[in-house]
Design an enzyme around this catalytic site. Structure first.
Site, PDB file in Angstrom:
ATOM      1  N   THR A   1       7.221  54.920  78.080  1.00  0.00           N
ATOM      2  CA  THR A   1       6.900  56.041  77.201  1.00  0.00           C
ATOM      3  C   THR A   1       6.815  57.350  77.997  1.00  0.00           C
ATOM      4  OG1 THR A   1       5.428  56.748  75.431  1.00  0.00           O
ATOM      5  CG2 THR A   1       4.360  55.781  77.295  1.00  0.00           C
TER       6      THR A   1
ATOM      7  N   ARG B   1      11.255  56.200  61.591  1.00  0.00           N
ATOM      8  CA  ARG B   1       9.814  56.277  61.869  1.00  0.00           C
ATOM      9  C   ARG B   1       9.581  57.506  62.747  1.00  0.00           C
ATOM     10  NH1 ARG B   1       6.897  51.308  65.026  1.00  0.00           N
ATOM     11  NH2 ARG B   1       8.236  52.043  66.720  1.00  0.00           N
TER      12      ARG B   1
ATOM     13  N   SER C   1       4.148  52.808  81.492  1.00  0.00           N
ATOM     14  CA  SER C   1       5.031  52.542  80.347  1.00  0.00           C
ATOM     15  C   SER C   1       6.261  53.428  80.390  1.00  0.00           C
ATOM     16  CB  SER C   1       4.238  52.826  79.065  1.00  0.00           C
ATOM     17  OG  SER C   1       5.087  52.864  77.950  1.00  0.00           O
TER      18      SER C   1
ATOM     19  N   ASN D   1      -9.498  43.665  71.992  1.00  0.00           N
ATOM     20  CA  ASN D   1      -8.198  43.318  71.399  1.00  0.00           C
ATOM     21  C   ASN D   1      -7.750  41.934  71.846  1.00  0.00           C
ATOM     22  OD1 ASN D   1      -6.053  44.009  69.698  1.00  0.00           O
ATOM     23  ND2 ASN D   1      -4.776  44.633  71.417  1.00  0.00           N
TER      24      ASN D   1
ATOM     25  N   TYR E   1      -2.397  40.463  75.996  1.00  0.00           N
ATOM     26  CA  TYR E   1      -1.046  39.893  75.931  1.00  0.00           C
ATOM     27  C   TYR E   1      -0.404  39.778  77.325  1.00  0.00           C
ATOM     28  CZ  TYR E   1       3.955  39.842  74.626  1.00  0.00           C
ATOM     29  OH  TYR E   1       5.297  39.559  74.499  1.00  0.00           O
TER      30      TYR E   1
ATOM     31  N   ASP F   1      10.034  58.072  66.880  1.00  0.00           N
ATOM     32  CA  ASP F   1      10.904  57.109  67.572  1.00  0.00           C
ATOM     33  C   ASP F   1      11.995  57.840  68.345  1.00  0.00           C
ATOM     34  OD1 ASP F   1       9.911  54.575  67.178  1.00  0.00           O
ATOM     35  OD2 ASP F   1      11.009  54.233  65.310  1.00  0.00           O
TER      36      ASP F   1
ATOM     37  N   TYR G   1       6.572  49.556  82.189  1.00  0.00           N
ATOM     38  CA  TYR G   1       7.161  48.485  81.378  1.00  0.00           C
ATOM     39  C   TYR G   1       8.049  49.100  80.298  1.00  0.00           C
ATOM     40  CZ  TYR G   1       2.629  46.391  82.802  1.00  0.00           C
ATOM     41  OH  TYR G   1       1.500  45.982  83.469  1.00  0.00           O
TER      42      TYR G   1
ATOM     43  N   TYR H   1      -1.718  58.412  73.510  1.00  0.00           N
ATOM     44  CA  TYR H   1      -1.517  57.190  74.304  1.00  0.00           C
ATOM     45  C   TYR H   1      -0.560  57.466  75.465  1.00  0.00           C
ATOM     46  CZ  TYR H   1       0.443  52.814  75.903  1.00  0.00           C
ATOM     47  OH  TYR H   1       0.880  51.797  76.720  1.00  0.00           O
TER      48      TYR H   1
ATOM     49  N   LYS I   1      -0.977  57.479  79.893  1.00  0.00           N
ATOM     50  CA  LYS I   1      -0.185  56.812  80.941  1.00  0.00           C
ATOM     51  C   LYS I   1       0.286  57.836  81.973  1.00  0.00           C
ATOM     52  CE  LYS I   1      -0.812  52.778  79.437  1.00  0.00           C
ATOM     53  NZ  LYS I   1      -1.743  51.917  80.151  1.00  0.00           N
TER      54      LYS I   1
HETATM   55  P1  NAD Z   1      -3.598  44.103  74.999  1.00  0.00           P
HETATM   56  O1  NAD Z   1      -4.333  44.962  74.030  1.00  0.00           O
HETATM   57  O2  NAD Z   1      -3.107  42.790  74.527  1.00  0.00           O
HETATM   58  O3  NAD Z   1      -4.496  43.850  76.289  1.00  0.00           O
HETATM   59  C1  NAD Z   1      -5.430  44.798  76.771  1.00  0.00           C
HETATM   60  C2  NAD Z   1      -6.741  44.077  77.011  1.00  0.00           C
HETATM   61  O4  NAD Z   1      -7.679  45.011  77.532  1.00  0.00           O
HETATM   62  C3  NAD Z   1      -7.356  43.496  75.736  1.00  0.00           C
HETATM   63  O5  NAD Z   1      -7.681  42.139  75.947  1.00  0.00           O
HETATM   64  C4  NAD Z   1      -8.606  44.341  75.504  1.00  0.00           C
HETATM   65  O6  NAD Z   1      -9.636  43.594  74.900  1.00  0.00           O
HETATM   66  C5  NAD Z   1      -8.945  44.795  76.918  1.00  0.00           C
HETATM   67  N1  NAD Z   1      -9.665  46.074  76.996  1.00  0.00           N
HETATM   68  C6  NAD Z   1      -9.352  47.253  76.400  1.00  0.00           C
HETATM   69  N2  NAD Z   1     -10.265  48.190  76.721  1.00  0.00           N
HETATM   70  C7  NAD Z   1     -11.159  47.601  77.548  1.00  0.00           C
HETATM   71  C8  NAD Z   1     -12.339  48.051  78.217  1.00  0.00           C
HETATM   72  N3  NAD Z   1     -12.801  49.287  78.066  1.00  0.00           N
HETATM   73  N4  NAD Z   1     -13.014  47.181  78.990  1.00  0.00           N
HETATM   74  C9  NAD Z   1     -12.572  45.912  79.140  1.00  0.00           C
HETATM   75  N5  NAD Z   1     -11.480  45.429  78.513  1.00  0.00           N
HETATM   76  C10 NAD Z   1     -10.779  46.264  77.734  1.00  0.00           C
HETATM   77  O7  NAD Z   1      -2.401  44.985  75.594  1.00  0.00           O
HETATM   78  P2  NAD Z   1      -1.125  44.528  76.419  1.00  0.00           P
HETATM   79  O8  NAD Z   1       0.046  44.583  75.520  1.00  0.00           O
HETATM   80  O9  NAD Z   1      -1.406  43.288  77.175  1.00  0.00           O
HETATM   81  O10 NAD Z   1      -0.994  45.772  77.407  1.00  0.00           O
HETATM   82  C11 NAD Z   1      -1.572  45.733  78.698  1.00  0.00           C
HETATM   83  C12 NAD Z   1      -1.336  47.064  79.378  1.00  0.00           C
HETATM   84  O11 NAD Z   1       0.063  47.331  79.429  1.00  0.00           O
HETATM   85  C13 NAD Z   1      -1.963  48.269  78.659  1.00  0.00           C
HETATM   86  O12 NAD Z   1      -2.424  49.168  79.648  1.00  0.00           O
HETATM   87  C14 NAD Z   1      -0.798  48.866  77.914  1.00  0.00           C
HETATM   88  O13 NAD Z   1      -0.966  50.237  77.698  1.00  0.00           O
HETATM   89  C15 NAD Z   1       0.341  48.602  78.871  1.00  0.00           C
HETATM   90  N6  NAD Z   1       1.657  48.549  78.228  1.00  0.00           N
HETATM   91  C16 NAD Z   1       1.864  47.691  77.178  1.00  0.00           C
HETATM   92  C17 NAD Z   1       3.108  47.652  76.557  1.00  0.00           C
HETATM   93  C18 NAD Z   1       3.354  46.754  75.376  1.00  0.00           C
HETATM   94  O14 NAD Z   1       4.301  47.001  74.642  1.00  0.00           O
HETATM   95  N7  NAD Z   1       2.558  45.721  75.161  1.00  0.00           N
HETATM   96  C19 NAD Z   1       4.144  48.474  77.037  1.00  0.00           C
HETATM   97  C20 NAD Z   1       3.900  49.321  78.116  1.00  0.00           C
HETATM   98  C21 NAD Z   1       2.648  49.346  78.715  1.00  0.00           C
HETATM   99  C1  WQD Z   2      11.051  48.930  68.725  1.00  0.00           C
HETATM  100  C2  WQD Z   2      12.166  49.322  67.788  1.00  0.00           C
HETATM  101  C3  WQD Z   2      11.503  50.808  66.011  1.00  0.00           C
HETATM  102  C4  WQD Z   2       8.886  47.992  63.960  1.00  0.00           C
HETATM  103  C5  WQD Z   2       6.287  50.977  71.719  1.00  0.00           C
HETATM  104  C6  WQD Z   2       5.475  52.111  72.294  1.00  0.00           C
HETATM  105  C7  WQD Z   2       5.780  52.278  73.747  1.00  0.00           C
HETATM  106  C8  WQD Z   2       5.608  50.968  74.505  1.00  0.00           C
HETATM  107  C9  WQD Z   2       6.375  49.871  73.860  1.00  0.00           C
HETATM  108  C10 WQD Z   2       3.353  50.839  75.333  1.00  0.00           C
HETATM  109  C11 WQD Z   2      12.135  50.799  67.395  1.00  0.00           C
HETATM  110  C12 WQD Z   2      11.957  49.475  65.454  1.00  0.00           C
HETATM  111  C13 WQD Z   2       9.766  48.561  64.855  1.00  0.00           C
HETATM  112  C14 WQD Z   2       9.324  47.759  62.620  1.00  0.00           C
HETATM  113  C15 WQD Z   2      11.471  48.661  63.200  1.00  0.00           C
HETATM  114  N1  WQD Z   2       4.230  50.536  74.483  1.00  0.00           N
HETATM  115  N2  WQD Z   2      11.033  48.885  64.490  1.00  0.00           N
HETATM  116  N3  WQD Z   2      10.599  48.104  62.301  1.00  0.00           N
HETATM  117  O1  WQD Z   2       8.448  52.067  69.619  1.00  0.00           O
HETATM  118  O2  WQD Z   2      10.025  51.166  71.413  1.00  0.00           O
HETATM  119  O3  WQD Z   2       7.641  51.291  71.881  1.00  0.00           O
HETATM  120  O4  WQD Z   2       6.015  49.800  72.465  1.00  0.00           O
HETATM  121  O5  WQD Z   2       3.426  51.542  76.274  1.00  0.00           O
HETATM  122  O6  WQD Z   2       4.925  53.263  74.235  1.00  0.00           O
HETATM  123  O7  WQD Z   2       5.794  53.302  71.583  1.00  0.00           O
HETATM  124  O8  WQD Z   2       8.438  49.593  70.260  1.00  0.00           O
HETATM  125  O9  WQD Z   2       8.338  47.506  69.002  1.00  0.00           O
HETATM  126  O10 WQD Z   2       7.369  49.598  67.957  1.00  0.00           O
HETATM  127  O11 WQD Z   2       9.815  49.388  68.180  1.00  0.00           O
HETATM  128  O12 WQD Z   2      12.618  48.963  62.859  1.00  0.00           O
HETATM  129  O13 WQD Z   2       8.561  47.299  61.772  1.00  0.00           O
HETATM  130  O14 WQD Z   2      12.024  48.603  66.560  1.00  0.00           O
HETATM  131  O15 WQD Z   2      11.941  51.858  65.216  1.00  0.00           O
HETATM  132  O16 WQD Z   2      13.450  51.223  67.312  1.00  0.00           O
HETATM  133  P1  WQD Z   2       8.700  51.124  70.724  1.00  0.00           P
HETATM  134  P2  WQD Z   2       8.404  48.965  68.807  1.00  0.00           P
END
Ligand code: NAD
Ligand code: WQD
Length: 338
Positions: free
Chosen positions: A127, A296, A125, A35, A11, A299, A178, A150, A154
């Site tokens: 988080t 949940r 993150s 993914n 993503y 949260d 992020y 998870y 991080k």
């Molecule tokens: P995503 O799952 O869409 O993208 C991750 C990609 O990494 C996927 O395409 C997957 O196939 C690939 N991948 C996973 N393990 C692998 C491996 N061992 N070798 C090669 N490829 C591998 O996730 P995203 O939402 O794009 O997140 C990207 C990064 O940002 C992650 O590190 C995630 O933890 C971090 N992050 C995401 C969010 C969020 O809410 N999306 C928030 C904070 C941090």
């Molecule tokens: C957002 C809000 C839920 C789904 C997660 C990870 C965090 C980071 C970002 C990677 C919350 C509410 C959600 C639903 C709802 N990722 N909600 N109904 O929990 O802030 O963070 O993604 O690093 O580590 O924990 O994101 O999108 O799950 O939730 O009411 O079906 O929406 O309770 O308040 P979150 P989220």
């Protein structure tokens, strides 16, 4: 200039690849497709007119990572997105998360010792802050004990990079924390592709609106917030992607003040779950079927970023509103379901 983007078909990685290519970088993607899909390459090409180099490779296989760097010994920077990211799944499968998120990182850092440029950007993150004591959250806020494996990956990941930079003074790294990335590319050529039932709010909203899910459950309206629902900092994924280009240029230009820096990436504005729903209803001109249910587990009540450091030091700021992000998410959902 050649940049490695791990997880570049995911993503955030795919949007960042598009921004990098638009800024003239040559991108090599490593992804194991755990993914994501190779079709994402078409989306990147449609936006930028250029197809990135793609190597299907699993970062957990150390020898494959080594061989990759022998083939590509001219890489000038690495943006490391590849990881597993589902918080709930990590509670049930902790070793799977530690193996992927930690081993992949360590193998990359080990290979980087051989490169002549040691620029590394890490996807961290919000988080790591847990429920912060003060809002908005600055980078100086304490890192709280993680609620999930998870979250631990991080925190540990940041620590591994910090320790590596401490002894390898030629390493240059930035960890980007992020907040909640949402939305899709305005062209609707790229967006989020959750596998199975989405755990995150915005894909659940759009899948409900399109008819794939019957109803959105709003997890709790008894939090100590103005409308009782949780507050988050929802950032448009394209704004987030652009921050990576800025951070990379900072490393390439040697503008960083220490060789391990941390920046929050958010909008600085908190929105409640109900405000997010209202925004979606406004831009989509639909009525969302939702119901308030219990909280949940795990949260936190509220989190939003203090973005001063990223604004002033990176010279970056967000351009898109919550409405823009919701509009793009909705157009993406409609496109992929037709
Ligand atoms: P995503 O799952 O869409 O993208 C991750 C990609 O990494 C996927 O395409 C997957 O196939 C690939 N991948 C996973 N393990 C692998 C491996 N061992 N070798 C090669 N490829 C591998 O996730 P995203 O939402 O794009 O997140 C990207 C990064 O940002 C992650 O590190 C995630 O933890 C971090 N992050 C995401 C969010 C969020 O809410 N999306 C928030 C904070 C941090
Ligand atoms: C957002 C809000 C839920 C789904 C997660 C990870 C965090 C980071 C970002 C990677 C919350 C509410 C959600 C639903 C709802 N990722 N909600 N109904 O929990 O802030 O963070 O993604 O690093 O580590 O924990 O994101 O999108 O799950 O939730 O009411 O079906 O929406 O309770 O308040 P979150 P989220």
């Amino acid at each position: 200039m050649k940049i490695l983007v791990t997880g570049g078909l995911g993503y955030i990685g795919s949007h960042t690849t598009a921004e990098l290519q638009s800024e003239g970088f040559e991108v090599v993607i490593i992804d194991n497709l755990s993914n994501s899909s190779v079709k994402v390459l078409d989306g990147i090409e449609a936006i930028t007119g250029k197809r990135p180099i793609f190597e299907k490779l699993d970062l957990r296989i150390k020898s494959d990572v080594s061989d990759f760097f022998k083939r590509h010994n001219d890489i000038k920077g690495i943006i490391h997105f590849a990881a597993y990211k589902a918080v709930g799944e990590s509670v049930n499968e902790p070793l799977m998360y530690y193996e992927n998120n930690i081993n992949s990182l360590v193998y990359l850092l080990q290979e980087m010792k051989e490169l002549d440029q040691k620029n590394f950007i890490f996807s961290s993150s919000c988080t790591v802050y847990g429920q912060a004591d003060e809002l908005p959250i600055t980078e100086d806020a304490p890192v709280k004990p993680a609620e999930s494996p998870y979250g631990n990956t991080k925190q540990i990941g940041e620590q591994i990079i910090k320790d590596t930079c401490y002894v390898n003074t030629d390493f240059n790294s930035i960890a980007l924390r992020y907040f909640n990335p949402i939305g899709a590319h305005p062209s609707a050529h790229l967006g989020e592709l959750p596998i199975g039932v989405p755990q995150n709010l915005v894909p659940y909203i759009t899948q409900t609106a399109i008819g794939m899910r019957e109803q959105l459950s709003v997890f709790g309206d008894d939090y100590p917030t103005p409308d009782g629902t949780c507050i988050r900092d929802y950032i448009h994924v394209v704004d987030l992607a652009k921050a990576h280009v800025v951070a990379l240029n900072r490393l390439l230009d040697n503008k960083n003040s220490t060789n391990f820096e941390v920046f929050n990436l958010g909008t600085g504005k908190g929105s409640s779950v109900l405000e997010a729903i209202q925004s979606f209803e406004k831009v989509s001109k639909t009525k969302l079927n939702y119901k308030i249910v219990g909280r949940r587990e795990g949260d936190i009540t509220a989190a939003f970023a203090d973005t001063t450091k990223a604004n002033q030091i990176l010279g970056w700021q967000t351009e898109s509103s919550l409405d823009d992000a919701m509009d793009s998410a909705w157009r993406w959902e409609q496109k992929i379901r037709t």
